[in-house]
Design a protein around this motif. Sequence first.
Motif, PDB file in Angstrom:
ATOM      1  N   ALA A   1      14.696   6.611  17.666  1.00  0.00           N
ATOM      2  CA  ALA A   1      16.007   6.389  18.292  1.00  0.00           C
ATOM      3  C   ALA A   1      17.150   6.635  17.295  1.00  0.00           C
ATOM      4  O   ALA A   1      16.988   6.426  16.094  1.00  0.00           O
TER       5      ALA A   1
ATOM      6  N   LYS B   1      12.360   1.272  17.706  1.00  0.00           N
ATOM      7  CA  LYS B   1      12.135   2.636  18.208  1.00  0.00           C
ATOM      8  C   LYS B   1      12.407   3.614  17.064  1.00  0.00           C
ATOM      9  O   LYS B   1      13.563   3.944  16.768  1.00  0.00           O
TER      10      LYS B   1
ATOM     11  N   GLU C   1      20.555   6.318  22.783  1.00  0.00           N
ATOM     12  CA  GLU C   1      20.544   5.229  23.777  1.00  0.00           C
ATOM     13  C   GLU C   1      21.924   5.102  24.436  1.00  0.00           C
ATOM     14  O   GLU C   1      22.946   5.296  23.782  1.00  0.00           O
TER      15      GLU C   1
END
Length: 275
Positions: A112, A109, A99
């Motif tokens: 992620a 997420k 990110e």
Amino acid sequence: MTKKVAVVTGGSGVLGNEFCKALAYNGYKVAIIGRDKEKSADLIKEIEANNEIAIAVSADVTDRKSLEDAAEFIEKTLGSCDLLLNGAGGNHPKGTSSEEYYSEDIANKPDATSFFDLEADGIDFVFRLNFMGTLLPCQVFGKQMLNKAEATIINISSMSALCPLTKIPAYSAAKAAINNFTQWLAVHFAKTNIRVNAIAPGFFLTQQNHKLLKTDEGKWTSRAEKIITHTPMARFGEAHELVGTLLWLADSKASGFVNGVVIPVDGGFAAYSGV
Ligand SMILES: NC(=O)c1ccc[n+]([C@@H]2O[C@H](COP(=O)([O-])OP(=O)(O)OC[C@H]3O[C@@H](n4cnc5c(N)ncnc54)[C@H](O)[C@@H]3O)[C@@H](O)[C@H]2O)c1
């Protein structure tokens, strides 16, 4: 003309290929250093087909002993090093966050990678490859350069060194360290005849950044589109566009008073604030 000896680390890479050819066609016998010398076989054939001289030597830029063995072999085979180009470098997925911005949302997420997930060994890998992988060759080949009338070290930095790119904190910090080290070593060697400078390429599509810039379908990723938007010349660079700066820095007649600088070759990226 007596040929000089250039040592290029990472010479089998996309940018490295171009650097090796440019040096071979402009007065240098080239020693290409990489972990696997077989990777340079085609490049050597191409250079030899043009009646120039290049050899490949296996060495790991993060391992001083392997560099010392390579230096000894190169000195015996081609002669002592006149120009060192530190081109080996790269990033690691374990040092890369998925990110751009942190938010609480990231917990939802599962795929992620947040800043807090980055792994020490990934970050360490990136620092060793880029920073130690520049410093160690300077120690090993710098010794061969000390008694020359002129010699040059050229490091490879990045846009990430000037202003860090999102997602790649380890790479950005390691390249910033290369800028700092370029200045330090230029000062340290200033009473010798070794000049030390760096090139900071903008964005060039290569194997190391391919996954960040191209989708599986061969389209630009949103990150690639962002880069193009932020590059006033609105495109990626071509590897051959680095060659003029390389040859200028290499030539003491042209750049003999240039020392300790980092030259951007970036289509205006570093000059553009985004507004
Ligand atoms: N491609 C770009 O847009 C870009 C932009 C800025 C800076 N750079 C820098 O330019 C340099 C060349 O990158 P590239 O884009 O050609 O990437 P590349 O991945 O094609 O080449 C990197 C080379 O380094 C070699 N290498 C990796 N680890 C090594 C090790 N431990 N010992 C010896 N050799 C090793 C690889 O085998 C490869 O030949 C790197 O320092 C990179 O960080 C690239």
